[in-house]
Design a protein around this motif. Structure first.
Motif, PDB file in Angstrom:
ATOM      1  N   VAL A 114       0.836  -1.185   0.000  1.00 39.34           N
ATOM      2  CA  VAL A 114       0.000   0.000   0.000  1.00 39.34           C
ATOM      3  C   VAL A 114       0.876   1.242   0.000  1.00 39.34           C
ATOM      4  N   ILE A 115       0.374   2.293  -0.651  1.00 40.12           N
ATOM      5  CA  ILE A 115       1.018   3.603  -0.653  1.00 40.12           C
ATOM      6  C   ILE A 115       0.198   4.501   0.262  1.00 40.12           C
ATOM      7  N   VAL A 116       0.874   5.199   1.163  1.00 44.30           N
ATOM      8  CA  VAL A 116       0.211   6.089   2.110  1.00 44.30           C
ATOM      9  C   VAL A 116       0.405   7.528   1.654  1.00 44.30           C
ATOM     10  N   ILE A 117      -0.681   8.307   1.642  1.00 43.66           N
ATOM     11  CA  ILE A 117      -0.598   9.737   1.345  1.00 43.66           C
ATOM     12  C   ILE A 117      -0.921  10.528   2.608  1.00 43.66           C
ATOM     13  N   ASP A 118       0.023  11.327   3.062  1.00 44.98           N
ATOM     14  CA  ASP A 118      -0.150  12.266   4.177  1.00 44.98           C
ATOM     15  C   ASP A 118      -0.541  11.567   5.480  1.00 44.98           C
ATOM     16  N   PRO A 119       0.453  11.065   6.225  1.00 46.95           N
ATOM     17  CA  PRO A 119       0.186  10.262   7.419  1.00 46.95           C
ATOM     18  C   PRO A 119      -0.154  11.055   8.685  1.00 46.95           C
ATOM     19  N   PRO A 141       1.927  -4.575   3.514  1.00 51.14           N
ATOM     20  CA  PRO A 141       3.124  -3.790   3.831  1.00 51.14           C
ATOM     21  C   PRO A 141       3.075  -2.419   3.148  1.00 51.14           C
ATOM     22  N   ILE A 142       3.553  -1.415   3.850  1.00 56.41           N
ATOM     23  CA  ILE A 142       3.607  -0.068   3.267  1.00 56.41           C
ATOM     24  C   ILE A 142       4.846   0.018   2.381  1.00 56.41           C
ATOM     25  N   VAL A 172      10.935   1.110   2.191  1.00 59.26           N
ATOM     26  CA  VAL A 172       9.872   2.107   2.056  1.00 59.26           C
ATOM     27  C   VAL A 172      10.453   3.357   1.397  1.00 59.26           C
ATOM     28  N   THR A 173       9.771   3.865   0.388  1.00 60.51           N
ATOM     29  CA  THR A 173      10.140   5.121  -0.260  1.00 60.51           C
ATOM     30  C   THR A 173       9.358   6.265   0.387  1.00 60.51           C
ATOM     31  N   ILE A 174      10.050   7.362   0.663  1.00 57.20           N
ATOM     32  CA  ILE A 174       9.382   8.566   1.145  1.00 57.20           C
ATOM     33  C   ILE A 174       9.478   9.603   0.030  1.00 57.20           C
ATOM     34  N   LEU A 175       8.348   9.975  -0.523  1.00 56.94           N
ATOM     35  CA  LEU A 175       8.300  10.832  -1.699  1.00 56.94           C
ATOM     36  C   LEU A 175       7.697  12.182  -1.324  1.00 56.94           C
ATOM     37  N   ALA A 176       8.310  13.276  -1.773  1.00 57.45           N
ATOM     38  CA  ALA A 176       7.839  14.614  -1.424  1.00 57.45           C
ATOM     39  C   ALA A 176       8.175  15.597  -2.532  1.00 57.45           C
ATOM     40  N   ILE A 246       4.913   2.848  -8.425  1.00 54.73           N
ATOM     41  CA  ILE A 246       5.255   2.284  -7.122  1.00 54.73           C
ATOM     42  C   ILE A 246       4.334   1.109  -6.840  1.00 54.73           C
ATOM     43  N   ASP A 247       4.909  -0.045  -6.629  1.00 57.89           N
ATOM     44  CA  ASP A 247       4.144  -1.260  -6.349  1.00 57.89           C
ATOM     45  C   ASP A 247       3.082  -1.506  -7.419  1.00 57.89           C
TER      46      ASP A 247
END
Length: 643
Positions: A114-119, A141-142, A172-176, A246-247
């Protein structure tokens, strides 16, 4: 503790006019806010490790009732919508948790994870949101976390969902967006003390939740007060049109810097025909200048980026969701009008404010008579629940013209206390001022009553005959009553919270519960060496430092092959620095990695604590102590409604 008072007849009549003038029979937003509901937490209360509640949405159960006279019906309606909480399906493969913080978190399901947007804002609320999602969708898994922009409520909960270790290991990738880290850190450190104090007013941190108190803040119900975390991005988006997969999920990006945040981007998922509008298109008029304080935003650029959003995505999207509020479904037939209204709102307010300031009107003069075109005025998503039309017009004026309105009488006014004393003397003393204010209050002219009473209260400083408690001070008591009525009438959430916070402080003193913190450990840890030095510079007590001669070498071992040395010194009370060779020798040097040297900001140059933090200190430690003694970190509980 004092008991809130009822709405006056003036406010009752105002609320009745709101009910008559707005389309309360339009229930589309309620249908959208409930669509896709799967489950919620009951009760929706989140606690930290010590058992202290850091989020309580359960307390807003009173919003199920009809609005009382003590709350603007339009704001009450908005709070009913933002208080809806739980896990919702946006579309196949996209889910949102709403009502677990002021912001939303979105989960995009991929091939394996799963991809998380704005945690969210806090580690605790983020963990609760993840658990709610996993309870109903499984423990996927994230694979990535996307920060849409650089405000705390969109990254602060990241460690409630992923660990630094998994990010470091490449799991885990952190994208910004480009510039994210600099802006995310700077906003919460440089002016963080003052912003945090004012944020307590803006979000109503110390006001009881209830029909007479805090009912929400327009953008959401409140800000969670748990642990604020940050993991630095591992991937940065810098250009509109960039893509990632991504994924197995294809993603397109639109850059929108200097709109709602200095670093911001919108995210489109073509396989889902879903657009994440970040915070650039929500169900409210947003802030051009937030009341907690920030850099003024650019509504002209904001409108241009939304035009680009319409051009790029309106015909391609089936649904638009955002980092606040609820989605808009219906394809182009509904999405284009929604985005168009949002775009036109920012464009119209910008352009018409400029038109009128070029006719010689000042910000308050423009704001007093400013109105939106009928189509915008009738749309719920353009109402000023978070950014009021009044203060946003003044913000546009300030962006272009600054604080000075051009009238020479306002060029060099007395400061508040000195001005208040002169006004009170002119008006015949405090009793006369309170009497005039009482007449204004009784007539429903609360704005004038507030202005008069503010002078009366500020004229009390250093007067031993003036009691500080409102129960024995008629000026404070009546000013509290006045702020309360102004709060009851406010459609804007932060306005209501500011007014009611002011009333509470006047009546009960500064009892503000859990304040809005700013510079957390994770945020400070991301400061660059130059940002650390800048953070120290704004704390130097210039008058005391002006005769000091202190020179420090700050050696950063992991910048470049041989490291980098900054010479830091006091120059006429200013703390300055340079990477170039400077005359004379430093009295003391501190050496460490960039990450370890953030301890300079945390421990205020205490040599012993710096050594404990892994920083090498060599030379005259007393020089470092003298410099540390010149730092003034600010007052996180400074007065606002009293001198």
């Amino acid at each position: 503790m004092t008991t809130p008072k009822p709405a006056t007849d003036t406010i009752v009549r105002q609320q009745e006019e709101v009910r008559r003038s707005l389309p309360f029979n339009d229930t589309q937003d309620f249908e959208d806010a409930s669509r896709g509901f799967i489950a919620s937490r009951n009760p929706n209360i989140v606690t930290n490790a010590d058992g202290r509640p850091v989020w309580d949405n359960h307390v807003y159960g009173f919003l199920k009732n009809a609005p009382p006279n003590e709350a603007n019906p339009s704001l009450w309606r908005q709070s009913q919508l933002t208080a809806k909480d739980g896990l919702f399906q946006v579309t196949d493969g996209i889910y949102q948790v709403r009502g677990l913080d002021i912001s939303n978190v979105t989960f995009i399901e991929g091939n394996e994870g799963v991809i998380v947007i704005d945690p969210l804002t806090s580690q605790e609320t983020a963990a609760a949101a993840l658990q709610l999602y996993q309870d109903h969708r499984g423990s996927r898994p994230i694979k990535a976390v996307i920060y849409t922009h650089s405000h705390l409520d969109h990254f602060g909960g990241v460690k409630g969902m992923v660990t630094q270790e998994d990010v470091d290991a490449g799991k885990v990738t952190i994208l910004a967006p480009e510039g994210f880290l600099e802006h995310a850190v700077a906003e919460n450190v440089f002016a963080g003390t003052a912003m945090g104090r004012r944020a307590a007013y803006m979000y109503g941190a110390g006001i009881d939740r209830g029909p007479n108190g805090q009912v929400g803040c327009g953008l959401g119900q409140a800000v969670s007060t748990g642990t604020f975390t940050l993991i630095a991005p591992t991937d940065t988006v810098s250009t509109t049109g960039e893509t990632r997969t991504i994924d197995g999920v294809p993603i397109e990006f639109q850059m929108a810097p200097d709109t709602e945040a200095p670093s911001e981007m919108l995210v489109y998922f073509p396989a889902h025909k879903a657009l994440c509008a970040a915070e650039d298109a929500t169900h409210t008029f947003h802030n051009i200048l937030t009341l907690r304080g920030a850099v003024i935003r650019d509504p002209h650029g904001w409108a241009k980026y939304l035009t680009e959003t319409i051009d790029l995505f309106a015909a391609r999207a089936d649904v638009v969701f955002a980092s606040h509020h609820w989605p808009v479904w219906g394809g182009e037939a509904r999405i284009r009008p929604f985005l168009t209204q949002q775009r036109d709102l920012y464009a119209y307010v910008h352009d018409q404010t400029l038109r009128q300031l070029n006719q010689g009107l000042t910000g308050p003069e423009i704001a007093e008579t400013f109105s939106l075109p009928p189509a915008l005025a009738a749309a719920w998503n353009t109402r000023g629940y978070y950014g009021s039309l009044s203060h946003n017009v003044k913000a546009v004026y300030q962006r272009y013209m600054g604080w000075f309105d051009g009238n020479p009488s306002n060029l060099w006014t007395h400061p508040p206390v000195a001005r208040a004393r002169r006004y009170v003397a002119l008006l015949g003393g405090r009793d006369a001022v309170v009497s005039a204010a009482r007449a204004a209050f009784d007539a429903g002219d609360f704005r004038w009553a507030a202005e008069l009473l503010n002078h009366a209260v500020f004229a009390e400083e250093d007067d031993p005959s003036s009691p500080s408690s409102s129960s024995s001070n008629p000026a404070r008591a009546l000013l509290a009553d006045t702020y309360e009525q102004l709060g009851y009438g406010a459609e804007n959430g932060p306005w209501r919270n500011f007014y009611l916070s002011g009333a509470k402080e006047l009546r009960d003193g500064k009892t503000f519960g859990t304040p809005t913190a700013t510079g957390s450990k994770d945020i400070v840890a991301q400061l660059t060496p130059e940002m650390v030095l800048d953070a120290l510079a704004v704390q130097v007590d210039g008058p005391r430092a002006s005769r000091e001669d202190i020179r420090v070498d700050v050696v950063v071992t992991d910048l470049g092959e041989s490291g980098t040395t900054y010479r830091v010194w006091l120059s006429n009370g200013a703390l300055v620095y340079s990477k170039r060779k400077q005359p004379g020798e430093a009295q003391v040097s501190v050496t460490g990695t960039a990450r370890r040297l953030t301890a300079l900001a945390v421990f205020r140059l205490d040599p012993g604590k710096l050594v404990e933090a892994g920083v090498r200190v060599e030379g005259d430690k007393g020089a470092l102590e003298r410099l540390g003694s010149l730092l003034d970190p600010g007052d996180p509980s400074f007065n606002i409604v009293t001198p």
